[in-house]
Design an enzyme around this catalytic site. Structure first.
Site, PDB file in Angstrom:
ATOM      1  N   ASP A   1       0.684  -1.282  -0.082  1.00  0.00           N
ATOM      2  CA  ASP A   1      -0.051  -0.020  -0.033  1.00  0.00           C
ATOM      3  C   ASP A   1       0.768   1.250   0.019  1.00  0.00           C
ATOM      4  OD1 ASP A   1       0.970  -0.521   2.637  1.00  0.00           O
ATOM      5  OD2 ASP A   1      -0.727   0.378   3.446  1.00  0.00           O
TER       6      ASP A   1
ATOM      7  N   ASP B   1       7.046   1.173   2.095  1.00  0.00           N
ATOM      8  CA  ASP B   1       6.776   0.321   1.101  1.00  0.00           C
ATOM      9  C   ASP B   1       7.632   0.339  -0.161  1.00  0.00           C
ATOM     10  OD1 ASP B   1       3.732  -0.951   1.572  1.00  0.00           O
ATOM     11  OD2 ASP B   1       4.169   1.045   2.492  1.00  0.00           O
TER      12      ASP B   1
ATOM     13  N   HIS C   1       9.868  -0.076   8.544  1.00  0.00           N
ATOM     14  CA  HIS C   1       9.290  -1.007   8.739  1.00  0.00           C
ATOM     15  C   HIS C   1       9.301  -2.321   7.511  1.00  0.00           C
ATOM     16  CE1 HIS C   1       7.073   0.995  12.219  1.00  0.00           C
ATOM     17  NE2 HIS C   1       6.801   1.915  11.071  1.00  0.00           N
ATOM     18  N   ASP C   2       8.601  -1.889   6.398  1.00  0.00           N
ATOM     19  CA  ASP C   2       8.445  -2.716   5.351  1.00  0.00           C
ATOM     20  C   ASP C   2       9.655  -3.369   4.512  1.00  0.00           C
ATOM     21  OD1 ASP C   2       5.701  -2.427   5.720  1.00  0.00           O
ATOM     22  OD2 ASP C   2       5.352  -0.843   4.052  1.00  0.00           O
TER      23      ASP C   2
HETATM   24  C1  BDR Z   1       3.065  -0.157   8.565  1.00  0.00           C
HETATM   25  O1  BDR Z   1       1.767   0.692   8.512  1.00  0.00           O
HETATM   26  C2  BDR Z   1       2.425   1.669   7.209  1.00  0.00           C
HETATM   27  O2  BDR Z   1       2.172   2.873   7.582  1.00  0.00           O
HETATM   28  C3  BDR Z   1       3.765   1.242   6.907  1.00  0.00           C
HETATM   29  O3  BDR Z   1       3.856   1.325   5.377  1.00  0.00           O
HETATM   30  C4  BDR Z   1       3.803  -0.135   7.421  1.00  0.00           C
HETATM   31  O4  BDR Z   1       3.632  -1.013   6.531  1.00  0.00           O
HETATM   32  C5  BDR Z   1       3.724   0.337   9.879  1.00  0.00           C
HETATM   33  O5  BDR Z   1       2.777  -0.086  10.878  1.00  0.00           O
HETATM   34 CA    CA Z   2       3.045  -0.626   3.960  1.00  0.00          CA
END
Ligand code: BDR
Ligand code: CA
Length: 334
Positions: A13, A18, A244-245
């Protein structure tokens, strides 16, 4: 003999982190990026799909984009514009050019099913947004749980949440979908906040990406925006904003960056304070008598230096590739 690259579909997303995950996958020769599928999450499906198309074109990636679920199965919420901006991929400077191509005609769910069917046991599904598309795949074709090589995802946490005290955004956004996936029997590898809060993008890394490519540099500017909004939310932190991703892709490239433990895991879907929590059982296991299924491999810690080096190199590659791709585009238009 060199190992064959990992065949990967990224379900996403975009989303700043991402984008970093997509670029890491596109850059590294351990990964063969088969397709990008989109889902509503950080922004509307129209925006996340448009952002995926812009990323693919701007960085000259030869990957099909398939649009997926317009909304979560049950949950309705406001998009988190405070982190990703109203577009889902706002920039602090140079923007990616508008997309000139549309997404593929085939729906994301059918594209995933078709590719897994064609290559049983070979496709790794990387889910870095809400799990709506993955749940629909497994609802339509439960047998594919045994044919997807593994589902590696960013979501949940074995400790704190972000969108609520208990829940992480991707799982909370469609907790019912996540429960379907957790109970499906597919092999799961989880990168939750407990580990992604350790893996940060510091200002020095963004500066290195900028220095590597003078002139318009959306790879640096887009990540700069993300660090700015994160700091506005969580307070300035010299370690930078959590990436994160890209953890999911870094794991496929260099698994030993992370320590991963098999654990029983469940998603809370009750209408309560902990809606969307991933309840990971960290208690010691009595291997002889305990019948609980260890259904999730949970990443617990990371070698943050190796991780950040990998992502920084990928972003530097992307910054340079943007420059050459836009030169070709301009020459083509002249
Ligand atoms: C996740 O939420 C989104 O805002 C980021 O892309 C990540 O996948 C982190 O909580
Ligand atoms: Ca994401």
């Amino acid at each position: 003999m060199a190992e064959a690259p990992e065949r990967v579909i990224i379900d996403c997303d975009p989303g700043h982190d991402d984008m970093a995950a997509i670029l890491l996958a596109a850059w590294h020769d351990r990964i063969r990026l088969e397709a990008i599928t989109t889902v509503c999450g950080n922004a509307s499906l129209a925006n996340t799909t448009n952002n995926a198309l812009r990323i693919v074109e701007a960085f000259g990636l030869d990957v099909p984009v398939h649009a997926g679920a317009v909304q979560p199965l049950l949950h309705r919420y406001d998009f988190p514009a405070a982190f990703h901006g109203p577009s889902g991929l706002d920039s602090a400077g140079a923007d990616l050019p508008p997309a000139t191509r549309a997404a593929q005609g085939q729906h994301a769910v059918d594209a995933i099913i078709e590719r897994v069917e064609a290559h049983p046991g070979e496709i790794t599904l990387v889910v870095i947004g809400p799990m709506t598309n993955a749940a629909l795949v497994l609802a339509k074709r439960p047998d594919l749980a045994g044919k997807i090589k593994r589902l590696v995802f960013m979501g949940g946490s074995s400790t704190e949440g972000n969108v609520t005290p208990a829940a992480e955004f991707n799982i909370w956004a469609d907790a019912e979908a996540a429960r379907i996936v957790f109970r499906s029997g597919v092999k799961l590898v989880m990168f939750g906040l407990n580990v992604t809060h350790q893996t940060r993008l510091a200002q020095a890394a963004i500066d290195a990406v900028r220095a590597a490519q003078p002139g318009p540099n959306p790879a640096a500017d887009i990540m700069q925006f993300y660090c700015g909004t994160y700091h506005a939310f969580a307070g300035a932190d010299p370690r930078g904003a959590p990436l994160h991703d890209p953890c999911t892709i870094a794991y496929l490239i260099e698994p030993d960056i992370f320590a991963v433990e098999p654990r029983p895991g469940e998603v809370i879907v009750a209408d309560c304070e902990s809606y969307g929590q991933t309840l990971i059982d960290l208690r010691p296991q009595d291997r002889k008598h305990d019948t609980r299924t260890m259904n999730v491999d949970v990443a617990m810690s990371a070698d943050t230096t190796r991780f950040t080096d990998l992502v920084t190199q990928a972003l530097i590659w992307a910054a340079k590739r943007y420059a050459t791709t836009s030169k070709t585009r301009t020459q083509g238009a002249a």
